[in-house]
Enzyme design. Structure first.
Site, mmCIF file in Angstrom:
data_model
loop_
_atom_site.group_PDB
_atom_site.id
_atom_site.type_symbol
_atom_site.label_atom_id
_atom_site.label_comp_id
_atom_site.label_asym_id
_atom_site.label_seq_id
_atom_site.Cartn_x
_atom_site.Cartn_y
_atom_site.Cartn_z
ATOM 1 N NE ARG A 1 5.019 -0.994 -6.181
ATOM 2 C CZ ARG A 1 5.369 -0.164 -5.202
ATOM 3 N NH1 ARG A 1 6.434 0.616 -5.334
ATOM 4 N NH2 ARG A 1 4.669 -0.088 -4.092
ATOM 5 C CG ASN B 1 4.648 -48.906 -6.395
ATOM 6 O OD1 ASN B 1 5.015 -48.900 -7.578
ATOM 7 N ND2 ASN B 1 4.452 -47.804 -5.715
HETATM 8 C C1 UD1 Z 1 5.840 3.133 1.466
HETATM 9 C C2 UD1 Z 1 5.969 4.596 1.910
HETATM 10 C C3 UD1 Z 1 7.335 5.103 1.445
HETATM 11 C C4 UD1 Z 1 8.422 4.250 2.033
HETATM 12 C C5 UD1 Z 1 8.205 2.752 1.708
HETATM 13 C C6 UD1 Z 1 9.171 1.915 2.521
HETATM 14 C C7 UD1 Z 1 3.720 5.565 1.883
HETATM 15 C C8 UD1 Z 1 2.783 6.462 1.167
HETATM 16 N N1 UD1 Z 1 4.911 5.396 1.322
HETATM 17 O O1 UD1 Z 1 5.868 3.131 0.045
HETATM 18 O O2 UD1 Z 1 7.518 6.449 1.850
HETATM 19 O O3 UD1 Z 1 9.688 4.661 1.550
HETATM 20 O O4 UD1 Z 1 6.862 2.348 2.055
HETATM 21 O O5 UD1 Z 1 9.113 0.538 2.183
HETATM 22 O O6 UD1 Z 1 3.386 5.072 2.943
HETATM 23 N N2 UD1 Z 1 -0.810 -0.895 2.439
HETATM 24 C C9 UD1 Z 1 -2.038 -0.911 3.074
HETATM 25 N N3 UD1 Z 1 -3.076 -0.242 2.514
HETATM 26 C C10 UD1 Z 1 -2.952 0.472 1.362
HETATM 27 C C11 UD1 Z 1 -1.688 0.513 0.734
HETATM 28 C C12 UD1 Z 1 -0.645 -0.170 1.304
HETATM 29 O O7 UD1 Z 1 -2.184 -1.564 4.106
HETATM 30 O O8 UD1 Z 1 -3.946 1.060 0.922
HETATM 31 C C13 UD1 Z 1 0.313 -1.674 3.006
HETATM 32 C C14 UD1 Z 1 0.947 -2.614 2.004
HETATM 33 O O9 UD1 Z 1 0.334 -3.901 2.069
HETATM 34 C C15 UD1 Z 1 2.383 -2.636 2.438
HETATM 35 C C16 UD1 Z 1 2.601 -1.288 3.101
HETATM 36 O O10 UD1 Z 1 1.317 -0.770 3.387
HETATM 37 O O11 UD1 Z 1 2.632 -3.669 3.385
HETATM 38 C C17 UD1 Z 1 3.363 -0.306 2.198
HETATM 39 O O12 UD1 Z 1 2.624 -0.120 1.001
HETATM 40 P P1 UD1 Z 1 3.340 0.023 -0.408
HETATM 41 O O13 UD1 Z 1 2.288 0.266 -1.419
HETATM 42 O O14 UD1 Z 1 4.273 -1.076 -0.632
HETATM 43 O O15 UD1 Z 1 4.135 1.394 -0.164
HETATM 44 P P2 UD1 Z 1 5.476 1.868 -0.862
HETATM 45 O O16 UD1 Z 1 5.177 2.370 -2.213
HETATM 46 O O17 UD1 Z 1 6.499 0.814 -0.731
HETATM 47 CA CA CA Z 2 6.484 -1.303 -0.126
#
Ligand code: UD1
Ligand code: CA
Length: 475
Positions: free
Chosen positions: A18, A393
């Site tokens: 995103r 310079n």
């Molecule tokens: C996630 C939560 C959501 C919460 C939000 C809060 C899940 C499914 N959802 O959503 O409920 O409200 O965070 O900010 O957990 N990451 C990994 N491996 C992956 C995918 C993501 O390590 O396969 C890491 C990302 O780098 C990131 C974090 O996990 O630091 C959260 O991932 P992101 O995809 O941003 O989750 P959200 O959609 O924000």
């Molecule tokens: Ca997130």
């Protein structure tokens, strides 16, 4: 003291789609540090027995940052199965077999959460041994994109539903999942094995562990955080600027309470690593960036950007752009100065209006007041560089040095053709192109003698306004 019963998992393997960026999302700067560095610093402060950071996307660049900020962290590479649940599953598999404590899961993209809030949260979880998992929740003004906390009729916590999977009723819920959890290790391990990718995003959701634990009869709790901004997650650039503004407001306020006058907090930006003494004044439109330090009594701004600069006591820096510059006690800079790396201005010195400096050491009490370029130069003490002076310079191949002595007076509109040396106490005439070294105490001039051709305008430009004005002049 190390918490021997605590392991921390930092989730940092996501793609950050995103953000729509070629720079990895977690490396975008926030108050002068990559987003992930804020999270790693917090993890470090909690001093857990084990820290595991999960990486995949842009693995090498992030691994380098982790090695620097949190060298004690183990790195685990997430495989091709996507989702926060899979990330935690692989991290848990990497914990030492003899570890049996609590697992704190935090997100690399939730940077404002501090160690004190997390310590309280862990304590809340540990208050009741029968609780299998505790989720940090919040009530932000904009809940879009977050997972929602779904509670039963009796108000007890039931499950988390992701925004994309939620019904309209569920989306109307104003309590969100902050993405921060403490789990008892064995309860977590049991449920991770049951996760599926059966959802809109085709990922293994960590959030599903909560529903699974409840279904298995375990108790889970959601503990709301008082200030929702602490758990703001950064997924896109709008959230990045919102979060940066919030963090900046906190930083500015902190300096105000420490004795710094900030006239307009909304247009003043201070990086996390900058330091300001008491009785510093920051005027509107000022950015204090990187590791800049400002000593007491200095006045910075308006409209000034300083990156990694050192500003001395009582100095004034007005409408200036500076990088890696050192400004002495009581010195004045600007308005409209451009200080490039290697600028060093002594006490009570002056770099004035429309002056550019680079690799320039300008001694105590020396002045470059107007419209000049000073590059690769050393100026002694109490010298004055005339208006409109250029230090030439660069000969097209190499950069050459200029050395100007002390108590030197150079005329306006000089060019110093480097390499060149001007002795102590020397003078140069206005308009001199100085190509040869000047001895101490000498006057250097090389302009051609001036010839006035009397009557030239009336003869050669008859009928012009100039000719009329000349003929009417009494001179
Ligand atoms: C996630 C939560 C959501 C919460 C939000 C809060 C899940 C499914 N959802 O959503 O409920 O409200 O965070 O900010 O957990 N990451 C990994 N491996 C992956 C995918 C993501 O390590 O396969 C890491 C990302 O780098 C990131 C974090 O996990 O630091 C959260 O991932 P992101 O995809 O941003 O989750 P959200 O959609 O924000
Ligand atoms: Ca997130």
């Amino acid at each position: 003291m190390t918490d021997s019963r605590l392991a921390i998992i930092v989730l940092a393997a996501g793609q950050g789609t995103r953000m729509k960026s070629s720079l990895p999302k977690l490396m975008h700067p926030l108050a002068g540090l990559p987003i992930i560095s804020h999270v790693l610093a917090t993890a470090r402060a909690l001093d857990a027995a084990h820290v595991i950071t999960v990486l995949r996307h842009e693995r090498e660049r992030l691994a380098e940052l982790v090695a620097f900020d949190l060298p004690e962290s183990l790195l685990v590479d997430q495989d091709e199965v996507p989702g926060t649940g899979r990330a935690v599953q692989q991290a848990v598999d990497s914990l030492p077999a003899d570890f049996d404590g609590d697992v704190l899961v935090i997100s690399g993209d939730v940077p404002l959460l501090n160690a004190a809030t997390l310590a309280n949260f862990i304590e809340a979880h540990r208050e009741r041994a029968e609780v299998a998992a505790t989720v940090l929740s919040a009530f932000p003004t904009d809940v879009t994109g977050y997972g929602r906390i779904i509670r039963g009729d009796d108000g007890s916590f039931d499950r988390i539903v992701e925004h994309k999977d939620a019904s309209d009723d569920e989306r109307a819920v104003d309590e969100i999942n902050a993405g921060v959890y403490v789990f008892g290790l064995s309860a977590l391990r049991d449920q991770l094995a049951s996760l599926t990718t059966d959802n809109v995003q085709g990922e293994k959701y960590l959030t599903d562990v909560i529903g699974l634990l409840r279904a298995a009869g375990s108790e889970v709790r959601a503990v709301p955080v008082a200030d929702a901004w602490l758990v703001a997650g950064i997924n896109d650039r709008a959230q990045l600027s919102d979060t940066a503004a919030k963090l900046n407001a906190v930083i500015v306020r902190g300096w105000q309470l420490a004795g710094v006058t900030v006239q307009d907090p909304a247009t003043t930006w201070i990086d996390l690593k900058a330091t300001l003494a008491n009785d510093v004044t920051l005027l509107p439109g000022t950015q204090i960036l990187g590791s800049t330090t400002v000593a007491t009594g200095a006045i910075i701004g308006p409209d000034t950007t300083l990156l990694d600069c050192e500003i001395g006591e009582g100095a004034t820096v007005k409408r200036t752009d500076g990088t890696l510059a050192v400004i002495g006690v009581g010195a004045t800079v600007g308005p409209f100065a451009y200080l490039r790396p290697g600028t060093w201005l002594g006490a009570d010195g002056k770099i004035g209006t429309f002056v550019e400096t680079k690799n320039a050491v300008i001694g105590e009490g020396s002045k470059v007041p107007h419209l000049s370029y000073v590059g690769d130069a050393t100026v002694g003490v109490h010298s004055n560089i005339g208006a409109g002076t250029i230090f030439a310079n660069y000969d097209g191949v190499t950069k050459n040095p200029s050395v100007i002595g002390s108590h030197v007076r150079t005329g306006s509109h000089n060019v110093f053709v480097a390499p060149i040396r001007i002795g102590d106490g020397a003078y140069t005439g206005a308009g001199t192109v100085v190509r040869k070294d000047v001895q101490a105490g000498a006057l250097a001039i090389n302009v051609a003698p001036q010839r006035n051709m009397v009557g030239w305008v009336e003869t050669n430009r008859p009928g012009t306004d100039a000719a009329t004005a000349a003929s009417q002049s009494g001179d």
